[in-house]
Design a protein around this motif. Sequence first.
Motif, PDB file in Angstrom:
ATOM      1  N   GLU A 143      47.648  52.625  39.975  1.00  0.00           N
ATOM      2  CA  GLU A 143      48.033  52.260  38.609  1.00  0.00           C
ATOM      3  C   GLU A 143      49.067  51.139  38.645  1.00  0.00           C
ATOM      4  N   LYS A 144      49.994  51.168  39.587  1.00  0.00           N
ATOM      5  CA  LYS A 144      50.993  50.108  39.723  1.00  0.00           C
ATOM      6  C   LYS A 144      50.308  48.781  40.033  1.00  0.00           C
ATOM      7  N   GLN A 145      49.301  48.809  40.899  1.00  0.00           N
ATOM      8  CA  GLN A 145      48.568  47.592  41.260  1.00  0.00           C
ATOM      9  C   GLN A 145      47.867  47.010  40.035  1.00  0.00           C
ATOM     10  N   LYS A 146      47.282  47.885  39.181  1.00  0.00           N
ATOM     11  CA  LYS A 146      46.639  47.392  37.957  1.00  0.00           C
ATOM     12  C   LYS A 146      47.684  46.729  37.054  1.00  0.00           C
ATOM     13  N   ARG A 147      48.820  47.365  36.888  1.00  0.00           N
ATOM     14  CA  ARG A 147      49.877  46.806  36.056  1.00  0.00           C
ATOM     15  C   ARG A 147      50.383  45.482  36.644  1.00  0.00           C
ATOM     16  N   LEU A 148      50.587  45.439  37.940  1.00  0.00           N
ATOM     17  CA  LEU A 148      51.038  44.199  38.593  1.00  0.00           C
ATOM     18  C   LEU A 148      49.999  43.082  38.426  1.00  0.00           C
ATOM     19  N   GLU A 149      48.718  43.440  38.507  1.00  0.00           N
ATOM     20  CA  GLU A 149      47.648  42.437  38.312  1.00  0.00           C
ATOM     21  C   GLU A 149      47.704  41.898  36.881  1.00  0.00           C
ATOM     22  N   THR A 150      47.895  42.784  35.924  1.00  0.00           N
ATOM     23  CA  THR A 150      48.014  42.357  34.522  1.00  0.00           C
ATOM     24  C   THR A 150      49.243  41.462  34.356  1.00  0.00           C
ATOM     25  N   LEU A 151      50.350  41.829  34.978  1.00  0.00           N
ATOM     26  CA  LEU A 151      51.575  41.015  34.915  1.00  0.00           C
ATOM     27  C   LEU A 151      51.373  39.664  35.605  1.00  0.00           C
ATOM     28  N   ARG A 152      50.588  39.666  36.709  1.00  0.00           N
ATOM     29  CA  ARG A 152      50.297  38.406  37.410  1.00  0.00           C
ATOM     30  C   ARG A 152      49.529  37.470  36.489  1.00  0.00           C
ATOM     31  N   ARG A 153      48.531  37.968  35.744  1.00  0.00           N
ATOM     32  CA  ARG A 153      47.757  37.138  34.801  1.00  0.00           C
ATOM     33  C   ARG A 153      48.668  36.623  33.679  1.00  0.00           C
ATOM     34  N   GLU A 154      49.567  37.461  33.184  1.00  0.00           N
ATOM     35  CA  GLU A 154      50.533  37.022  32.164  1.00  0.00           C
ATOM     36  C   GLU A 154      51.423  35.910  32.728  1.00  0.00           C
ATOM     37  N   ARG A 155      51.834  36.096  34.006  1.00  0.00           N
ATOM     38  CA  ARG A 155      52.672  35.076  34.655  1.00  0.00           C
ATOM     39  C   ARG A 155      51.920  33.759  34.765  1.00  0.00           C
ATOM     40  N   GLU A 156      50.634  33.804  35.145  1.00  0.00           N
ATOM     41  CA  GLU A 156      49.838  32.577  35.269  1.00  0.00           C
ATOM     42  C   GLU A 156      49.685  31.887  33.911  1.00  0.00           C
ATOM     43  N   ALA A 157      49.439  32.664  32.873  1.00  0.00           N
ATOM     44  CA  ALA A 157      49.318  32.099  31.522  1.00  0.00           C
ATOM     45  C   ALA A 157      50.642  31.471  31.104  1.00  0.00           C
ATOM     46  N   LEU A 158      51.732  32.152  31.402  1.00  0.00           N
ATOM     47  CA  LEU A 158      53.061  31.635  31.091  1.00  0.00           C
ATOM     48  C   LEU A 158      53.354  30.373  31.898  1.00  0.00           C
ATOM     49  N   ASP A 159      52.901  30.367  33.154  1.00  0.00           N
ATOM     50  CA  ASP A 159      53.080  29.191  34.015  1.00  0.00           C
ATOM     51  C   ASP A 159      52.343  27.981  33.435  1.00  0.00           C
ATOM     52  N   ARG A 160      51.148  28.183  32.912  1.00  0.00           N
ATOM     53  CA  ARG A 160      50.389  27.090  32.283  1.00  0.00           C
ATOM     54  C   ARG A 160      51.118  26.573  31.039  1.00  0.00           C
ATOM     55  N   GLU A 161      51.677  27.456  30.251  1.00  0.00           N
ATOM     56  CA  GLU A 161      52.418  27.046  29.056  1.00  0.00           C
ATOM     57  C   GLU A 161      53.649  26.219  29.437  1.00  0.00           C
TER      58      GLU A 161
END
Length: 168
Positions: A143-161
């Motif tokens: 479950e932590k890995q799923k949450r971290l993966e979701t946070l990683r995608r948010e980080r990438e989207a934030l990085d693009r912004e």
Amino acid sequence: MNILRLVAALAFTASLTACATTDDPAKGGFFSGVKNLSSGGYEQRVNDRQKTLENEQDTNTQQTRSLERANAQSADVKAERDAAEARYAGFRKELDGMRSRLAAAEKANTKKKTEVAALNKQIDALQAKTNMVQQDSFTPDAEKQKRLETLRREREALDREVDMLIRR
């Protein structure tokens, strides 16, 4: 005796002619006219008047040339003044353009500052979420890995912004 009369008449005429006081034909009389004709007084008067006329014409020509030079200088000064005023107007226009560009940059900068502040809040929130997931000892690793993966995608989207904001 005829000779004596002739000599007396000539002497009388010569004495009257010697009394002439003016070389102006309008003011003198017969004897004055005879004297001026014989002595060249009228011719001298005409020559003097001609010389005066020529001097006045020379003076008039000099004054006309002086006026022409002054007019030319005035036109040159006017042209220089007009050119200086045009340069001044150009400088003012350029300065006004700089002020407009600066105002636009300031407006864009204010907008960027607002966007930067919003992105900083998102980064802080993402950091807090990441810290919570890492500090959570009760959640299973999958479950932590799923949450971290979701946070990683948010980080990438934030990085693009962030990249898009920097490129603007």
